[in-house]
Each structure stands twice: as structure tokens, then as C-alpha cells.
Design a protein around this motif. Structure first.
Motif, PDB file in Angstrom:
ATOM      1  N   TYR A 171       0.837  -1.202   0.000  1.00  0.00           N
ATOM      2  CA  TYR A 171       0.000   0.000   0.000  1.00  0.00           C
ATOM      3  C   TYR A 171       0.866   1.243   0.000  1.00  0.00           C
ATOM      4  O   TYR A 171       1.838   1.339   0.744  1.00  0.00           O
TER       5      TYR A 171
ATOM      6  N   PRO B 231       0.044   5.117   0.510  1.00  0.00           N
ATOM      7  CA  PRO B 231      -0.996   6.115   0.750  1.00  0.00           C
ATOM      8  C   PRO B 231      -0.743   7.391  -0.044  1.00  0.00           C
ATOM      9  O   PRO B 231       0.356   7.603  -0.553  1.00  0.00           O
TER      10      PRO B 231
ATOM     11  N   ARG C 295      -0.514  10.527   0.929  1.00  0.00           N
ATOM     12  CA  ARG C 295       0.550  11.383   1.455  1.00  0.00           C
ATOM     13  C   ARG C 295       1.836  10.605   1.529  1.00  0.00           C
ATOM     14  O   ARG C 295       1.811   9.389   1.685  1.00  0.00           O
TER      15      ARG C 295
ATOM     16  N   SER D 239       4.269   8.793   3.241  1.00  0.00           N
ATOM     17  CA  SER D 239       4.149   8.245   4.588  1.00  0.00           C
ATOM     18  C   SER D 239       5.343   7.401   4.966  1.00  0.00           C
ATOM     19  O   SER D 239       5.200   6.258   5.352  1.00  0.00           O
ATOM     20  N   LEU D 240       6.515   7.985   4.845  1.00  0.00           N
ATOM     21  CA  LEU D 240       7.691   7.266   5.322  1.00  0.00           C
ATOM     22  C   LEU D 240       8.312   8.126   6.402  1.00  0.00           C
ATOM     23  O   LEU D 240       7.878   9.236   6.643  1.00  0.00           O
TER      24      LEU D 240
END
Lengths: 368, 304
Positions: free
Chosen positions: B78, B80, B82, B84-85
Motif C-alpha cells: 500500500y 498512501p 501522502r 508516509s515514510l
């Protein structure tokens, strides 16, 4: 297990790379301890006084020198007229004025009665109260010694002894309080912030989608803070004991055990806060307002619980540091064992269980 | 394979999804196309087991998104919407963190991510927060792929990425598809629709149409004219006020015009606009693109 360790490693990267976190973790505890230990104190040292001596006889001279050699007072100046008294108090530097009446020693010897007036600047009421009681103490002490043959009709002389803190050192009181406060701050606030940060940055979304179980996420978040909090507890106790000379009469093992229990309780509280709040700001607000202020005001850290109005006394029961501070003082200053602190310990265990239950129930495996 | 049947979802009083049904076949590159607020992210989050639908069923490779959510989380990748790391971890640390979380290592699945990862490998010691937009997307894709997912779900992966990186990104998706991964991707960009095997056009929580991009365009029966002049704003206003015109909207440098009568010739439109005193007129007939179909569908065009 590898997953868990990988998570903990990542968490340590976050902590060590963020300067603010590092300051909160290690800067604040040391600074606060130094501040409370040295600057903020309830003791009197070198308070400036003025003396208006109308007799200037042997006895008043001796009382004056007794006062000044006690280490509590410094003579600012000798006054010549009554008008000077108000003038000098208004300036604010002098906190107390001592007035000896006329013919002091003669009156005392003949009539068994002489006049001393103590005028204190009560714009700081606590200080004024303390100054006057120190002054009266020294004067009475002198009179009793000098006039041993004074035959007062009846005389009760109380022998006062301050046990567990003979010199009334305020640092004894602050170290347990600061310890409770710092551990609460680090454990509860930092964990709740670090969990909500993941929510805010969207990384929680990915963590949730991964095969990590909620328990692993929570434990991975909490473990680094548990370790760092234990280091902090040792640091605070070390500074308190070796630098400020706070005694640790009880067993170190019991003391550390209780500290770990308190840390665990605070961590559970932090997890609970994080599962109730969506953003870092909210988590921080809850931590500061709902945790820090009551810890400072209602835990018995600074203000004694017995003197609070009844409703606040009742409220203080739900403040975890209240119990921890009692445990710390008992072990450190009184040197008692588990037999005397088991009730408080049970309260903390119960609180930890309660918080962790709520936290786990509220932790979402989904986004809403 | 993804199978969605009659999914409804609402937030408070807003209906985010109103009875969505669609199927994505194994190994297909399927696009969800639609403007912001169409419900693409909500649908993806339901598929990713992050939200629970109010009504309907959804299955990922035969697993129910509500009941079998734990098993689904093992087999999907997945990304996302935004980024997201972890911005304070380096490229390599991010990747190896996600590898350990999924119980694997970078080396074990290096084959799958090699094409993507070689491009960011020179920066592997750089903090993820300091990467450019395109680089971030590549890293996020690598992280989503590190555990060899069977299904890959990407929420607007190319939003905010420059044109070159966008093209590279789609090339990568094509390559992944060849390895047998089912890919569901959403995008607000119509031009990316043509790169998918099939697309679903979405608007306000409903699917307007599902087909291959080519067939969607073929099925559009109306005539489409393009017009431009020196005064584009007035041109569109004039066109909208003409009773013979069904719709007119700006499209790049031209206005795309759908007449009510499919027989209308470019000349007739040009004469009308000359009559309205437009200078430097250009009018010609054009073949509709997927954007035109979408605009027509959105306005509820009956000719489709």
C-alpha cells in the motif's frame, strides 16, 4: 522478535536524531534538579535587616551579635529615628527591622520585662513569617541562657526535633517530587507524542496495514522510553544523593523497583493518551495540563496535601505521583521497607492495569 | 483479484461512496480516475482494511476485507496518498525497516525492487525528508514492494510529481504488472487513464463508467469541436449562451465544444463566433479524448 527489534531500533533513531527530544529527555531533568535544588529554597540565608537600638547597652549589643552571627541575617544599617523605619522598609531591600526599647537590660533585670519590636516586610508573607520566627527563636534562646535565674510563674519549654530531615533542607523534599515529575513527563508525554506523531504523519496507516500486531507497535514504542526513563531515574537519584546529599536510607533495589513500577504506570498512561488524541498538539496539551500541573500542584510535591481544601484532597488521590512521592520519601528519608509502602505500591499497580486496559481497548486496528 | 460489490460508506452525513461495484482481474493494471472528493481514497482504505464499509462486500484475492483483515495485510502493498515514510530516517533505513516489519530483508526481495531502487541507491544515506518529490515516490514504492505483495494499491502516486518522474513511475508500474502483480492505482490526471488496462471513472462516490480507456472513448458518440480566439473567456461565455451548444469548457489553449446537433460543422460555429466579433479564430473538429468523455459524463450527458 526481529520485527520488534527492528521497530525499537527505528524508535531510537527517531529519538537520537531529534534535538528537541534529546533536550527534553536529558537536559530538562538535570536543569530542573539544579534549579529546585539550589535556587528555589525555603530556607533563610543572609536576609538583610536594620536595627534601631534605643538603649545601646550590653544586652542589646549581645543580642544583635547573636543574630548576625547566626548566618541568617545581615545588618544593612543602624537606624537613628523612628521615621527611618518606614523609609527603609519602603525601599524593599531590608526585610525586617528590629527595635529595642529604652533601658532594655535595666528594665529586664528590674521588672523582668523589656520591649523588642520586630517589624517585618509582609509583602512576601512566607518570608516575613519565617524571619520573625527565626528572630524570636534566637532572642528567646539568648534570654533563657542569660536570665536563667528569671523566675517566671510557670514555664513550659518544648524540645523540638525535626526527624528525617534535621536541618529542614528543602532539597530533601524536592528530589522525590522532581523525580516523579520528570518520569511522568518523559514516560507519559513522550510516548503519547511519539505515537500520535505516527498518526499525524500518516505512517501509522502503513504500520496498521503491515503484519505488525498492535501489541508489537505499542511495545516497540514504549521500550525505548522505558530504558531512557530508567537511566533518568538513576541520574536523578545519583545527583540528589551525591551532589545534594539527600540520604537514601532504604534499599536501592526497592527504590529502583518502585521507580520502574511508576515508569510503567506512566507509560500506560501515555499510551492511553495517545489512543484518545489524534494529533501531537492534543497529546501534548493533555499531557501538560492534565498531568504536569496536577503533578506539581496536587501531588504534595510543593504544597502539602493535608493543608489543601477537602475537595482538592479528594482529587489528589487520583494523581499517581502523589503515591509515588510518598513511597520515595518513605524509602529515601525514613529508610522503611516494603511493609510500609505496600498500600501505595498497590495503588500504582492498579492504576497501571487500568490505563493499559483502556489503552488496549481504545487502540484502533483501523483508521476510525 | 479484487471484487467489490455494492460498497457504501458515509462520514457523518456525507455519502462518500454510494454503491460501488467493480472487479479487478488478476495481473491487471486498473485505474480509479476522478477528481478530488470522488471517493477514491475511501474506497482504497476500505480495500486496505483501514476502514469498514457501511454496506456491501469487498474481497481481495478471495479474502473478506472485514473478516480476514489480518491475512489481507500480509499480501497487499500500500502506498498512501501522502508521503508516509519516516522523514528522519535515511533511504536505506526506511527500506530495511519495512523489510523487517514484513519479516524479510532487502537482499531477499532485491530482484523485485531493483529497477526502482537503483535510481535512488546513490542517495541511500540521505534522509528521506530531503529527497525530491519523484525520489520520495520511488522510495515509497520500493517500501510498498519490499515484501512481494500480490496486490499493490497506490493512492494518487503521481500527484505533485514532475512530468518526467510521472512517466518513469508509470513505466515501473507496467514492469511490475508483467511480474504478475495486480495493481489498483488512483489518479486525478486524465492523461494517465490511457496507461491503465481498464479504468473506472468516479465522481461523488459513484462509478460513472468502467471499461478500457479506448472503448470508453469509442463509445462517445457526440461530435466534438475545438475553438479558440484572442478572448477565450468571452468565447466560452458566448458559446454557453448559444442555444445550439450543449456544453463548452476550456481545455488547454482551446475550448472544447459539444453541439446539440451532431451534424453541426466547424464552419457553422466559426460563422457564429465571427458574428460575435472574435479575432484570430480557429475552429476545427477533433477526436474526443478521455477527458472529454469524463466531462460529458460528469454533466450527465445523455448522448453517451
Amino acid at each position: 522478535m526481529d520485527r520488534f527489534l527492528g521497530f525499537v531500533k527505528k524508535e531510537f533513531f527517531h529519538i537520537f536524531r531529534d534535538r528537541r527530544t534529546m533536550i527534553i529527555l536529558f537536559g530538562i531533568p538535570i536543569i530542573q534538579l539544579m534549579l529546585f535544588g539550589t535556587v528555589i529554597t525555603n530556607e533563610i540565608k543572609d536576609a538583610r535587616i536594620a536595627i534601631y537600638d534605643q538603649s545601646k547597652d550590653e544586652m542589646t549589643q549581645e543580642i544583635t551579635s547573636k543574630l548576625l552571627s547566626s548566618g541568617y541575617f545581615l545588618l544593612d544599617r543602624n537606624l537613628q529615628t523612628t521615621n527611618d523605619i518606614e523609609a527603609i522598609l519602603k525601599k524593599g531591600r531590608v526585610k525586617e527591622v528590629l527595635v529595642f526599647g529604652r533601658d532594655f537590660s535595666r528594665k529586664l533585670k528590674r521588672e523582668g520585662k523589656a520591649d523588642i519590636q520586630i517589624i517585618a516586610d509582609a509583602s512576601d508573607p512566607n518570608l516575613a513569617k519565617m524571619l520573625t520566627s527565626y528572630t524570636t527563636g534566637i532572642i528567646n534562646d539568648y534570654i533563657f541562657k542569660e536570665m536563667g535565674d528569671l523566675h517566671l510563674p510557670m514555664q513550659v519549654e518544648p524540645e523540638v526535633r525535626m526527624v528525617y530531615n534535621e536541618n529542614l533542607q528543602s532539597v530533601y523534599m524536592f528530589v522525590p517530587g522532581i523525580m516523579a515529575m520528570i518520569l511522568m513527563l518523559i514516560s507519559a508525554m513522550m510516548t503519547s507524542i511519539s505515537i500520535t506523531r505516527e498518526k499525524e504523519l500518516g505512517t501509522m496507516e502503513i504500520l496498521l496495514v503491515s503484519p505488525l500486531r498492535p501489541v508489537q507497535i505499542i511495545l516497540g514504542k514504549v521500550t525505548p522510553y522505558l530504558l531512557l526513563s530508567i537511566i533518568n531515574a538513576v541520574l536523578i537519584l545519583g545527583i540528589g544523593h551525591f551532589i545534594f546529599g539527600v540520604p537514601i536510607k532504604g534499599s536501592w533495589v526497592l527504590l529502583m523497583g518502585e521507580s520502574v513500577l511508576f515508569i510503567l504506570m506512566a507509560l500506560c498512561l501515555g499510551i492511553m493518551i495517545s489512543s484518545l488524541s489524534k494529533t501531537q498538539m492534543v497529546a501534548m496539551f493533555i499531557s501538560v495540563i492534565a498531568l504536569m500541573l496536577p503533578t506539581i500542584l496536587l501531588s504534595g510535591f510543593i504544597f502539602s496535601i493535608e493543608n489543601m481544601p477537602l475537595p482538592l484532597q479528594v482529587v489528589s488521590h487520583i494523581i499517581p505521583p502523589r503515591w509515588f512521592i510518598v513511597i520515595l520519601r518513605n524509602i529515601m528519608l525514613k529508610g522503611v521497607g516494603m511493609a510500609y509502602v505496600w498500600k501505595e505500591t498497590l495503588v500504582l499497580v492498579f492504576m497501571a492495569l487500568l490505563f493499559v486496559t483502556i489503552a488496549v481497548k481504545k487502540f484502533k486496528t483501523r483508521l476510525e | 483479484m479484487i471484487k467489490i460489490t455494492n460498497i457504501c460508506k458515509s462520514y457523518n452525513n456525507t455519502q462518500a461512496l454510494q454503491g460501488i461495484s467493480l472487479e479487478v482481474n488478476d495481473g491487471e493494471l486498473f485505474g480509479l480516475i476522478g477528481p478530488d472528493g470522488a471517493g477514491k481514497t475511501t474506497l482504497m482504505r476500505i480495500l486496505m482494511t483501514l476502514l469498514i464499509q457501511d454496506e456491501g462486500q469487498a474481497e481481495m484475492n478471495g479474502l473478506d476485507v472485514v473478516k480476514d483483515y489480518k491475512r489481507i495485510r500480509q499480501l497487499v502493498g500500500y502506498m498512501p496518498g501522502r508521503f508516509s515514510l519516516y522523514q528522519d530516517l535515511t533511504v536505506e533505513e526506511n527500506l530495511s525497516f519495512f523489510a523487517t516489519v514484513f519479516g524479510t530483508t532487502i537482499e531477499e526481495n532485491y530482484e523485485l525492487i531493483r529497477d526502482i531502487y537503483v535510481q535512488i541507491e546513490p542517495f541511500k544515506n540521505r534522509l528521506a525528508g530531503k529527497l525530491s518529490g519523484g525520489m520520495k515516490q520511488k522510495l515509497a514504492l520500493s517500501c510498498a514492494l519490499i515484501h512481494k505483495p500480490e496486490i499493490l494499491v497506490l493512492d494518487e502516486p503521481t500527484t505533485g510529481v514532475d512530468a518526467v518522474s510521472r512517466k518513469e513511475f508509470w513505466d515501473m508500474l507496467k514492469k511490475l504488472q508483467k511480474q504478475g502483480i495486480t495493481i489498483l492505482v488512483s489518479t486525478p490526471y486524465m492523461d494517465e487513464a490511457g496507461l491503465c488496462d481498464r479504468v473506472a471513472l468516479m465522481q461523488e462516490g459513484e462509478v460513472l463508467s468502467i471499461d478500457t480507456p479506448a472503448r470508453i472513448v469509442e463509445n462517445y458518440s457526440s461530435t466534438l469541436l475545438a475553438a479558440r480566439s484572442d478572448e477565450m473567456h468571452r468565447l466560452i461565455e458566448d458559446l454557453r449562451h448559444w442555444e445550439k451548444i450543449d456544453s463548452a469548457y476550456a481545455f488547454g489553449q482551446f475550448a472544447h465544444v459539444t453541439p446539440k446537433d451532431d451534424e453541426m460543422e466547424a464552419v457553422e460555429l466559426e460563422q457564429y463566433l465571427m458574428h460575435k466579433k472574435h479575432n484570430n479564430l480557429q475552429v476545427h473538429e477533433i477526436a474526443p479524448g478521455i477527458e472529454d468523455v469524463f466531462m460529458a459524463l460528469m454533466s450527465g450527458d445523455r448522448s453517451y
